[in-house]
Design an enzyme around this catalytic site. Structure first.
Site, PDB file in Angstrom:
ATOM      1  N   ALA A  30      26.897  14.998  18.172  1.00 43.51           N
ATOM      2  CA  ALA A  30      27.767  15.596  16.995  1.00 43.51           C
ATOM      3  C   ALA A  30      27.140  16.205  16.455  1.00 43.51           C
ATOM      4  CB  ALA A  30      29.222  15.006  16.802  1.00 43.51           C
ATOM      5  N   LYS A 203      51.038  20.858  33.992  1.00 44.74           N
ATOM      6  CA  LYS A 203      49.759  20.949  33.521  1.00 44.74           C
ATOM      7  C   LYS A 203      49.298  22.123  34.528  1.00 44.74           C
ATOM      8  CE  LYS A 203      48.564  15.479  34.255  1.00 44.74           C
ATOM      9  NZ  LYS A 203      48.661  14.022  35.004  1.00 44.74           N
TER      10      LYS A 203
END
Length: 425
Positions: A30, A203
């Site tokens: 990150a 979905k």
């Protein structure tokens, strides 16, 4: 990066465990540490198997949208409306990034939330909302961004897939396997969202928007479930060379958007036929990349937490784009396609009286509707005198199947409602 976590159920506690276990690796990927600073849930005293005393407890989750010491809010409480939607709106309106696993909220309110994110120039991330840990959102939004996608389809509900494959393996009926799945924790006490296809439809509507660059239209999804599938159907499908799966299909057709969730017969050689248990799988067809196949665990603590933290890593690296791959105003509004024009082979199962003339009545109805029969299977009488009759059609328009069933409606020869399942071509 300072994170507030709202919802400490299976996924929320999974996020904490993952951040603890892979802390150093995540920080390197990150570019900076990712730390949970504050949490909120309904029950503060509940033992969740993780230490939450180290985090600040927010009695009012809405305050997290306003706190200067919180950079990102993760919403894991669920529900299409109510507290989840109120929190999402407050977070985005306050200019804070939002990560969510809430497919129901996105299916109903995704466009309005995306507009809020666009206005503030901040990320709205939701990899965990579809297919758990499978990176299908990123795959469609980024990996296949250069392609025109003609169709996206797949197995989108692990509970239904577990039930169907258990029925297939053990020869048991739906209700018996459902009860066991509930006892094992694979199915909810109220299984309607899963068994009736609603979860998969949420979905599918999200995937269709990403794949085709269209506005989410959950209301246009034709939804069917698996309650009517019997052990006998699974046996007959196997004898014909198929397995039964609950499949969501979306196609960008000339006359509009076709979206359907339904139990279908899948050829044994098709990739979806080998997807068993609680696994999910998604296929997309691109005009340059060809077929893309994504498969893996579609739910559970580990996979879903993995997707949530992957979104957090993207935010920490400032790697994000528009929530639905383009600005909301650029998403096309497409009409619902006429499903009656759908051409394909169909499996029809009838439970009928054991007497002469029944097959002739069904054949006549199909003849009058213009349906051509490929094969017929008739089994001996059951204890109640009923006979199982299976008909497989040649390619035919769906409206002709409906016309056949309309002609047979009310027939004294039919003991139960016919079961209709398309055959995946």
């Amino acid at each position: 990066m300072r994170v507030a976590l709202v919802g400490l159920g299976t996924v929320g506690t999974g996020v904490i465990r993952l951040l603890d276990a892979n802390r150093e690796l995540i920080a390197r990927r990150a570019g900076r540490p990712i730390e949970v600073r504050a949490v909120n849930a309904r029950d503060r005293s509940r033992d969740r198997g993780v230490d939450i005393a180290r985090f600040d407890w927010a009695d009012d989750m809405m305050e997290l949208a306003r706190r200067d010491d919180i950079d990102v809010v993760v919403e894991l409480i669920g529900g299409s409306d109510g507290p989840a939607l109120a929190l999402a709106r407050a977070v985005l309106s306050a200019g804070k990034p939002l990560v969510t696993a809430n497919k129901a909220m996105l299916a109903h309110h995704g466009l309005s939330l995306a507009k809020l994110a666009e206005q503030s120039g901040i990320p709205l991330k939701y990899e965990a909302a579809v297919a758990g840990g499978i990176p299908v959102i990123k795959g469609l939004r980024e990996g296949a961004a250069a392609n025109e996608i003609s169709s996206v389809y797949g197995i989108l509900n692990g509970t239904c897939n577990y039930i169907l494959t258990t029925m297939e393996r053990e020869g048991r009926d739906f209700n018996e396997v459902l009860k066991e799945a509930q006892e094992l924790g694979y199915a909810e006490a109220d299984p309607s969202f899963d068994a009736d296809g609603i979860d998969a439809a949420h979905k599918l509507s999200i995937l269709a928007s990403l794949a085709f660059g269209t506005q989410i239209d959950f209301g246009a999804v034709d939804i069917g479930g698996i309650r009517s599938v019997s052990a006998a159907d699974i046996r007959e499908a196997a004898a014909l060379g198929y397995r039964i799966r609950l499949v969501g299909v979306a196609e960008n057709r000339a006359d509009g958007l076709f979206q359907r969730v339904h139990a279908v017969l899948v050829p044994m050689h098709h990739p979806l036929a080998s997807v068993e248990g609680s696994l999910n799988a998604v296929l997309a067809e691109g005009n340059f990349v060809g077929s893309l196949f994504f498969s893996g665990r579609g739910a559970g603590e580990g996979p879903t937490a993995s997707a949530v933290v992957a979104d957090l890593i993207d935010i920490a690296r400032d790697e994000y784009g528009d929530p639905f791959a383009m600005q909301v105003e650029q998403l096309a509004k497409r009409p619902k396609a006429n499903s009656g024009d759908t051409i394909g082979r169909v499996y029809l199962r009838f439970l009928v009286q054991d007497k002469p003339g029944v097959l002739a009545e069904i054949a006549a109805a199909m003849r009058d509707a213009g349906v051509s029969i490929e094969s017929v299977i008739q089994r001996g009488a059951h204890e109640d005198g009923a006979v199982l009759l299976v008909v497989v059609t040649h390619d035919t328009a769906e409206r002709a199947i409906r016309e056949t069933l309309d002609q047979l409606a009310g027939s004294d020869n039919l003991i139960a409602e016919p079961v209709v399942m398309p055959i995946l071509g």
